[in-house]
Write a protein that holds these residues in place. Structure first.
Motif, PDB file in Angstrom:
ATOM      1  N   ARG A   1      -3.840  -3.110  -0.297  1.00  0.00           N
ATOM      2  CA  ARG A   1      -3.258  -2.321  -1.667  1.00  0.00           C
ATOM      3  C   ARG A   1      -3.092  -3.219  -3.187  1.00  0.00           C
ATOM      4  NH1 ARG A   1       1.665  -7.865  -0.120  1.00  0.00           N
ATOM      5  NH2 ARG A   1       3.124  -6.661  -1.521  1.00  0.00           N
TER       6      ARG A   1
ATOM      7  N   ILE B   1      -5.480  -7.477   3.568  1.00  0.00           N
ATOM      8  CA  ILE B   1      -4.068  -6.410   3.408  1.00  0.00           C
ATOM      9  C   ILE B   1      -4.228  -6.762   1.348  1.00  0.00           C
ATOM     10  CG2 ILE B   1      -1.784  -7.007   2.914  1.00  0.00           C
ATOM     11  CD1 ILE B   1      -1.875  -8.238   5.735  1.00  0.00           C
TER      12      ILE B   1
ATOM     13  N   ILE C   1      -0.494  -0.122   5.331  1.00  0.00           N
ATOM     14  CA  ILE C   1      -1.293  -0.847   3.903  1.00  0.00           C
ATOM     15  C   ILE C   1      -1.279   0.491   2.792  1.00  0.00           C
ATOM     16  CG2 ILE C   1      -3.725  -0.808   2.600  1.00  0.00           C
ATOM     17  CD1 ILE C   1      -2.395  -2.839   4.415  1.00  0.00           C
TER      18      ILE C   1
END
Length: 300
Positions: A41, A37, A214
């Motif tokens: 990002r 994640i 996301i």
């Protein structure tokens, strides 16, 4: 930029961050490990920062590189602790416990600048600890502190140091450079963590379910929020910035309840309220307010 404008920008940052907890939880529900994640990002944020600010980024000085690297290291530790903790706690618990960093800011000033904290800080600490006891369920079910809650306490400690350093960094480096490095180094460290510690989890990711959260996290919670923060914090003091950004805990709870990620409970209301009151006590100078209004000359 005026301080009032900077503080308004930071409220928007707090909103972006507050909503991000629910989207992190969604990505985790899609079996995406926290390290992946943070990798994605960060990568999205770095790409957008370079697209919009490549001329400034290409002229980065070595001093800016060093300052940005330290900021990015703090940032990665914070986001990795937060997202890992969200695997075993709720968005509200995560946000409210993390907001305790505001209480730690005067204590850090004591350690670094040798400024003795006022008595109100100790009152705020008692209220904050009591609030966390309600949030974590210890007050009703006994000592059953979740692993995620422990990580959130560590997040608050690291974030307090991060905020203190940001107060220095935003006055020494251009915001575009800082925004790029925050995303770029987060992507590098996240990739390293994902393909070592979390490698066995990568095959389980439900990409169809994870891609939406996301994209939101990369575009809004990372790129937009970080550009606003590093552009605005230089125009306000660290403690005021901390107070404004603390409102993310309110936004996090509202969004989490709205999306039915968690229910509205009595412990959430009591614990969250105590932490909010504690942070307000730390930030306001009550003696000055009393003097201003009690001894104000009347207008006849």
């Amino acid at each position: 930029m005026t301080q009032a404008r900077a503080n308004r920008n930071l409220i928007l940052v707090a909103f972006f961050w507050g909503t991000s907890y629910t989207f992190i939880k969604m990505a985790i529900a899609a079996h995406m490990p926290p390290s992946m994640i943070n990798t994605l990002r960060g990568l999205i944020s770095a790409i957008l920062a370079y697209v919009f600010f490549h001329k400034v980024i290409n002229s980065m000085t070595f001093k800016e590189f060093k300052i940005g690297a330290v900021c990015a290291l703090f940032n990665f530790v914070v986001v990795q602790l937060q997202s890992t903790g969200l695997e075993s706690t709720t968005p509200s618990n995560c946000s409210f416990i993390t907001s305790a960093y505001v209480i730690l800011l005067p204590l850090i000033a004591w350690l670094i600048f040798k400024k003795v904290p006022p008595a109100k800080v100790y009152v705020a600490i008692i209220l904050c600890v009591t609030g966390m006891l309600f949030l974590t369920g210890i007050m009703t079910t006994g000592f059953q502190l979740h692993f995620g809650d422990i990580l959130m306490i560590l997040t608050a400690i690291f974030y307090a140091f991060q905020m203190t350093y940001y107060g220095y960094a935003t006055k020494q480096a251009r915001p575009q450079v800082l925004a790029f490095q925050l995303g770029f180094i987060q992507a590098i460290l996240g990739t390293t963590y994902a393909f070592t510690v979390d490698y066995h989890q990568l095959a389980q990711i439900n990409w169809a379910a994870a891609i939406g959260p996301i994209l939101y996290l990369g575009i809004v919670a990372n790129f937009a929020a970080q550009v606003l923060q590093v552009s605005s914090q230089r125009y306000t003091d660290t403690v005021t910035a901390g107070l404004v950004l603390m409102s993310e805990s309110l936004f996090a709870s509202l969004v989490s309840i709205l999306f039915h990620v968690e229910p509205l409970t009595r412990n959430l209301v009591i614990g969250g309220s105590l932490i909010v009151v504690a942070t307000l006590i730390v930030q306001f100078h009550f003696r000055g307010l009393l003097s201003r209004y009690l001894f104000k000359k009347p207008n006849f």
